[in-house]
Design a protein around this motif. Structure first.
Motif, PDB file in Angstrom:
ATOM      1  N   ILE A   1       0.869  -1.174   0.000  1.00  0.00           N
ATOM      2  CA  ILE A   1       0.000   0.000   0.000  1.00  0.00           C
ATOM      3  C   ILE A   1       0.903   1.220   0.000  1.00  0.00           C
ATOM      4  CG2 ILE A   1      -1.852   1.216   1.224  1.00  0.00           C
ATOM      5  CD1 ILE A   1      -2.695  -1.540   0.371  1.00  0.00           C
ATOM      6  N   VAL A   2       0.742   2.076  -1.001  1.00  0.00           N
ATOM      7  CA  VAL A   2       1.595   3.245  -1.140  1.00  0.00           C
ATOM      8  C   VAL A   2       0.715   4.495  -1.091  1.00  0.00           C
ATOM      9  CG1 VAL A   2       3.182   4.460  -2.675  1.00  0.00           C
ATOM     10  CG2 VAL A   2       3.300   1.974  -2.485  1.00  0.00           C
ATOM     11  N   ALA A   3       1.013   5.381  -0.167  1.00  0.00           N
ATOM     12  CA  ALA A   3       0.224   6.604   0.026  1.00  0.00           C
ATOM     13  C   ALA A   3      -1.255   6.275   0.166  1.00  0.00           C
ATOM     14  CB  ALA A   3       0.460   7.582  -1.126  1.00  0.00           C
ATOM     15  N   GLY A   4      -1.520   5.109   0.708  1.00  0.00           N
ATOM     16  CA  GLY A   4      -2.903   4.712   0.925  1.00  0.00           C
ATOM     17  C   GLY A   4      -3.536   3.959  -0.236  1.00  0.00           C
ATOM     18  N   TYR A   5      -2.773   3.729  -1.311  1.00  0.00           N
ATOM     19  CA  TYR A   5      -3.347   3.050  -2.473  1.00  0.00           C
ATOM     20  C   TYR A   5      -2.656   1.719  -2.735  1.00  0.00           C
ATOM     21  CZ  TYR A   5      -5.333   7.644  -3.272  1.00  0.00           C
ATOM     22  OH  TYR A   5      -5.994   8.821  -3.119  1.00  0.00           O
ATOM     23  N   ASP A   6      -3.445   0.794  -3.257  1.00  0.00           N
ATOM     24  CA  ASP A   6      -2.970  -0.557  -3.535  1.00  0.00           C
ATOM     25  C   ASP A   6      -2.195  -0.604  -4.858  1.00  0.00           C
ATOM     26  OD1 ASP A   6      -2.714  -3.221  -4.141  1.00  0.00           O
ATOM     27  OD2 ASP A   6      -4.692  -3.761  -3.357  1.00  0.00           O
ATOM     28  N   VAL A   7      -1.016  -1.209  -4.845  1.00  0.00           N
ATOM     29  CA  VAL A   7      -0.205  -1.237  -6.075  1.00  0.00           C
ATOM     30  C   VAL A   7      -0.776  -2.168  -7.153  1.00  0.00           C
ATOM     31  CG1 VAL A   7       1.990  -0.655  -4.987  1.00  0.00           C
ATOM     32  CG2 VAL A   7       1.330  -3.046  -5.210  1.00  0.00           C
ATOM     33  N   TYR A   8      -1.735  -2.998  -6.781  1.00  0.00           N
ATOM     34  CA  TYR A   8      -2.345  -3.854  -7.806  1.00  0.00           C
ATOM     35  C   TYR A   8      -3.455  -3.109  -8.547  1.00  0.00           C
ATOM     36  CZ  TYR A   8      -0.071  -7.942  -5.727  1.00  0.00           C
ATOM     37  OH  TYR A   8       0.837  -8.844  -5.267  1.00  0.00           O
ATOM     38  N   LYS A   9      -4.236  -2.339  -7.773  1.00  0.00           N
ATOM     39  CA  LYS A   9      -5.457  -1.771  -8.360  1.00  0.00           C
ATOM     40  C   LYS A   9      -5.365  -0.276  -8.664  1.00  0.00           C
ATOM     41  CE  LYS A   9      -8.334  -2.685  -5.116  1.00  0.00           C
ATOM     42  NZ  LYS A   9      -8.256  -3.482  -3.870  1.00  0.00           N
ATOM     43  N   ASP A  10      -4.676   0.460  -7.800  1.00  0.00           N
ATOM     44  CA  ASP A  10      -4.789   1.922  -7.881  1.00  0.00           C
ATOM     45  C   ASP A  10      -3.515   2.591  -8.373  1.00  0.00           C
ATOM     46  OD1 ASP A  10      -7.326   1.664  -6.774  1.00  0.00           O
ATOM     47  OD2 ASP A  10      -6.504   1.656  -4.740  1.00  0.00           O
ATOM     48  N   THR A  11      -2.861   1.983  -9.356  1.00  0.00           N
ATOM     49  CA  THR A  11      -1.570   2.540  -9.769  1.00  0.00           C
ATOM     50  C   THR A  11      -1.696   3.990 -10.228  1.00  0.00           C
ATOM     51  OG1 THR A  11      -1.931   1.491 -11.893  1.00  0.00           O
ATOM     52  CG2 THR A  11      -0.448   0.390 -10.388  1.00  0.00           C
ATOM     53  N   GLU A  12      -2.794   4.317 -10.910  1.00  0.00           N
ATOM     54  CA  GLU A  12      -2.910   5.695 -11.408  1.00  0.00           C
ATOM     55  C   GLU A  12      -3.036   6.685 -10.247  1.00  0.00           C
ATOM     56  OE1 GLU A  12      -2.205   6.612 -14.608  1.00  0.00           O
ATOM     57  OE2 GLU A  12      -1.667   4.495 -14.560  1.00  0.00           O
ATOM     58  N   ALA A  13      -3.746   6.273  -9.193  1.00  0.00           N
ATOM     59  CA  ALA A  13      -3.870   7.155  -8.026  1.00  0.00           C
ATOM     60  C   ALA A  13      -2.509   7.317  -7.359  1.00  0.00           C
ATOM     61  CB  ALA A  13      -4.878   6.573  -7.043  1.00  0.00           C
ATOM     62  N   ILE A  14      -1.752   6.227  -7.292  1.00  0.00           N
ATOM     63  CA  ILE A  14      -0.401   6.303  -6.719  1.00  0.00           C
ATOM     64  C   ILE A  14       0.423   7.331  -7.479  1.00  0.00           C
ATOM     65  CG2 ILE A  14       1.777   5.053  -6.451  1.00  0.00           C
ATOM     66  CD1 ILE A  14       0.183   2.558  -5.780  1.00  0.00           C
ATOM     67  N   LYS A  15       0.340   7.255  -8.810  1.00  0.00           N
ATOM     68  CA  LYS A  15       1.162   8.134  -9.645  1.00  0.00           C
ATOM     69  C   LYS A  15       0.858   9.613  -9.424  1.00  0.00           C
ATOM     70  CE  LYS A  15       1.977   4.514 -12.951  1.00  0.00           C
ATOM     71  NZ  LYS A  15       1.557   3.848 -14.191  1.00  0.00           N
ATOM     72  N   ARG A  16      -0.391   9.905  -9.039  1.00  0.00           N
ATOM     73  CA  ARG A  16      -0.714  11.312  -8.768  1.00  0.00           C
ATOM     74  C   ARG A  16      -0.122  11.783  -7.444  1.00  0.00           C
ATOM     75  NH1 ARG A  16      -5.615   9.919 -11.083  1.00  0.00           N
ATOM     76  NH2 ARG A  16      -6.525   9.429  -9.066  1.00  0.00           N
ATOM     77  N   HIS A  17       0.196  10.827  -6.562  1.00  0.00           N
ATOM     78  CA  HIS A  17       0.609  11.225  -5.214  1.00  0.00           C
ATOM     79  C   HIS A  17       2.087  11.063  -4.924  1.00  0.00           C
ATOM     80  CE1 HIS A  17      -3.745  10.936  -4.639  1.00  0.00           C
ATOM     81  NE2 HIS A  17      -3.545  11.847  -3.719  1.00  0.00           N
ATOM     82  N   ILE A  18       2.828  10.537  -5.866  1.00  0.00           N
ATOM     83  CA  ILE A  18       4.256  10.330  -5.597  1.00  0.00           C
ATOM     84  C   ILE A  18       5.118  11.082  -6.600  1.00  0.00           C
ATOM     85  CG2 ILE A  18       3.901   8.023  -4.632  1.00  0.00           C
ATOM     86  CD1 ILE A  18       5.066   7.001  -7.390  1.00  0.00           C
ATOM     87  N   GLY A  19       6.354  11.317  -6.196  1.00  0.00           N
ATOM     88  CA  GLY A  19       7.357  11.780  -7.131  1.00  0.00           C
ATOM     89  C   GLY A  19       8.352  10.646  -7.298  1.00  0.00           C
ATOM     90  N   TYR A  20       8.887  10.488  -8.520  1.00  0.00           N
ATOM     91  CA  TYR A  20       9.804   9.366  -8.744  1.00  0.00           C
ATOM     92  C   TYR A  20      10.973   9.850  -9.572  1.00  0.00           C
ATOM     93  CZ  TYR A  20      11.475   5.024 -11.009  1.00  0.00           C
ATOM     94  OH  TYR A  20      12.234   3.993 -11.502  1.00  0.00           O
TER      95      TYR A  20
END
Ligand SMILES: Nc1ncnc2c1ncn2[C@@H]1O[C@H](COP(=O)(O)OP(=O)(O)O)[C@@H](O)[C@H]1O
Ligand SMILES: [Mg+2]
Lengths: 246, 374
Positions: free
Chosen positions: A65-84
């Motif tokens: 779970i990254v920033a509250g989102y699941d890496v299987y299902k919510d990858t697009e939401a993760i991408k809005r909340h992280i810098g890489y």
């Protein structure tokens, strides 16, 4: 959205490439505002782990779970909340500094006006005004890396993944880069950074030592040094490796 | 949506900084057409020839002599029969067969027009066309000599056609002329540019790592794909227009039909070639691989397009396959509109076929394109 109080919550995460286990059943948690280090030799599985956490690679099994989102299902939401910031320098060398900032700003959804303000802000901050209209290829690597970090932060994320941001950079630029990391940390951002430099490990709040896809140690640098009765992280690392091999 | 604009802007900035691209757009079409022009007007020398003489008369021997002394032909000796001559051609030993019928001399004297048949190996269309022109020249010269020997006056001479050289292509029934080749070249250029460049430009970002960085931004798949494809379409469009200008300036071959009809068809056609480029980029890890994959499909598509070999000359089942080839339709469309000025309503079938293939290729290739590393 899942909330466990941790910014990154990983349990038994595994990634296979064919029959090869690049990441082998790792579990760890990163607290909000932490500088969390991932230490390990080349091929240990650091990049693979980061890529799974950023939604770039699907895990073979396990939970993350990254920033509250699941890496299987919510990858697009993760991408809005992280810098890489990827291991390889990944700005466009054939664009100018200004054009790169404009491009990533646009991609992150800023409007023209915001981009203009941000560009000025960044050029000030990075002291790059002189080079604003030069091709990025012409900058020294240390500057490129700081620029890459800044562009990865254009959308003001709270969680930042840095994959070996200082490899190939001279010692002074490395120190400058770590000052940037500390500034970000003071702003309350969570930082997940990988490195193979042992001295840099000292700068982390907590760190994990990775070997052959497994996490073999995870603690504060100070505690690790006490545990292994070592003066430097270099020593700690050597002893950890010996222990694993024994 | 406005993210696409930034992608497109970035793409153009990169294109404008690469000299190779500009050369590609503005020089390559001219170069191709010029090279082609030279290839077509080059003198043909020493075309291997065999003659079947069924008349065995003094007159027929003079004809044989005339062909054996000229620089243009390399006389390989007489053949005993038409079948033997064809066998020799099949083995590639001769490119031209001249068939002198029985009663050649008798007919000549009785003022009946004897028919000398020339069979050309049409696989190399250019050489064949020029060789035939030489055959005609020699025949005409000979017939003038004979008539003056027979005491006819020059004025009357013009009226009489002694030998009629009946030409027939052995393997290429509709001999490609410059007119047909030039629009074909434009189609091939268009295809090469869109398929190669799209594939390579995506894979290049994979290689240098910028694609990985893009993949962690909130950008959508479709935005990424369109951001690559739109600039390539513009490049292709420019190149196509430069090519048309070249065809006009060099061969005097100007567009006869409606420019906008052709542009519309161009977009329909490019949907499939751009799709091919995207498809190649989803498989390939390096630019070379992307090029190879695009090339692999292109070779088939061009061979089965009717560009080199007319589709009517292909075996039935291969003819069926060509219906699945978008290039086939574009070859028809571009020749019709460009050379004959055919109105678009007569080409709706080809247009529709290209649109359907284009959408299917483009959409399925885009769906293969993921924001994940594999
Ligand atoms: N796409 C891939 N396919 C196959 N093996 C891979 C792939 N990516 C990484 N690996 C392998 O996984 C292992 C871990 O790689 P990586 O995560 O890049 O290590 P690190 O970043 O710690 O140097 C290495 O042995 C590497 O060769
Ligand atoms: Mg790595």
């Amino acid at each position: 959205m899942t909330n466990s109080g941790y910014t990154v919550h990983v349990e038994n995460l595994t990634r296979m490439f064919g029959t090869f286990k690049a990441v082998d059943n790792v579990s760890f948690q990163v607290k909000p505002g932490e500088i969390f280090g991932f230490l390990g030799a080349n091929g240990a599985g650091k990049t693979t782990t980061i890529r799974m956490l950023c939604g770039l690679l699907l895990p073979t099994s396990g939970k993350a779970i990254v920033a509250g989102y699941d890496v299987y299902k919510d990858t697009e939401a993760i991408k809005r909340h992280i810098g890489y910031m990827a291991q390889r320098f990944s700005l466009y060398e054939d664009l100018t500094v200004r054009e790169n900032i404009e491009f990533y700003g646009g991609v992150y959804g800023l409007n023209r006006k915001q981009i203009k303000t941000k560009t000025a802000e960044l050029l000030d901050y990075l002291k790059l005004w002189e080079h604003a209209d030069k091709l990025t290829a012409s900058l020294p690597l240390g500057w490129k890396q700081r620029m890459a970090l800044s562009t990865a932060l254009l959308h003001n994320p709270d969680l930042i993944f840095l994959d070996e941001p200082t490899s190939g950079v001279d010692p002074e630029s490395r120190r400058n880069f770590w000052m940037l990391i500390y500034e970000l940390s003071e702003q309350g951002k969570t930082i997940f950074v990988t490195t193979h430099f042992m001295d840099e490990a000292e700068y982390c709040h907590r760190l994990s030592i990775m070997r052959d896809g497994k996490i073999v140690e995870l603690d504060k640098p100070q505690s690790l040094k006490q545990k292994y009765k070592a003066d430097t992280m270099q020593d700690v690392f050597m002893k950890v490796v010996q222990k694993v091999e024994a | 949506m406005h993210r696409i604009l930034y992608l497109i802007q970035k793409e153009f900035r990169q294109i404008l900084r690469q000299r190779a691209y500009l050369g590609l757009i503005f020089i390559m079409p001219f170069l191709q057409i010029v090279v082609l022009g030279f290839a077509i007007t080059t003198d043909v020398k020493n075309v291997p020839i065999t003659i079947v003489d069924e008349d065995h008369s003094a007159m027929s021997r003079r004809l044989v002599d005339a062909f054996s002394v000229t620089q243009s032909f390399d006389f390989q000796g007489l053949s005993q029969s038409s079948n033997q001559a064809k066998e020799v051609m099949k083995r590639g030993l001769v490119k031209l067969i001249l068939h002198i019928p029985p009663d050649f001399e008798k007919d000549l004297k009785n003022n009946v027009h004897p028919k000398v048949q020339a069979i050309v190996d049409g696989v190399d269309g250019n050489t064949a066309g020029i060789a035939l022109a030489y055959v005609n020249q020699i025949a005409v010269k000979l017939q003038q000599e004979w008539y003056s020997e027979m005491g006819l006056h020059p004025e009357e001479l013009l009226e009489v056609h002694l030998t009629e050289v009946e030409t027939r292509m052995a393997y290429n029934a509709a001999l490609e002329s410059v007119n047909n080749i030039v629009p074909g070249i434009l189609a091939v250029l268009l295809m090469a540019v869109t398929a190669f460049l799209t594939g390579m430009s995506i894979v290049r970002e994979k290689e240098i790592g910028t694609l990985e960085q893009l993949m962690v931004t909130p950008i959508q798949n479709i935005e990424l794909v369109l951001g690559k494809v739109v600039p390539m379409l513009v490049v292709a469009f420019l190149l196509f227009n430069v090519g048309m200008l070249g065809a006009g300036l060099i061969f005097g071959l100007w567009m006869k039909g409606n420019l906008f009809s052709l542009y519309l068809m161009l977009v329909f056609f490019c949907l499939s070639t751009l799709g091919l480029g995207i498809f190649a980029s989803t498989i390939a890890k390096t630019q070379q691989q992307a090029m190879f994959i695009a090339w692999f499909f292109m070779v088939f598509a061009i061979l089965l397009s009717g560009f080199f070999v007319p589709i009517e000359n292909m075996p039935d089942f291969i003819q069926m396959i060509t219906y699945l080839n978008p290039v086939r339709y574009f070859m028809v469309v571009i020749r019709e509109i460009y050379l004959k000025g055919t109105e678009i309503q007569f080409l709706w079938k080809e247009g529709l076929a290209m649109l359907v293939f284009g959408l299917v290729t483009f959409i399925s290739a885009s769906l293969r394109f993921h924001k994940r590393l594999n």
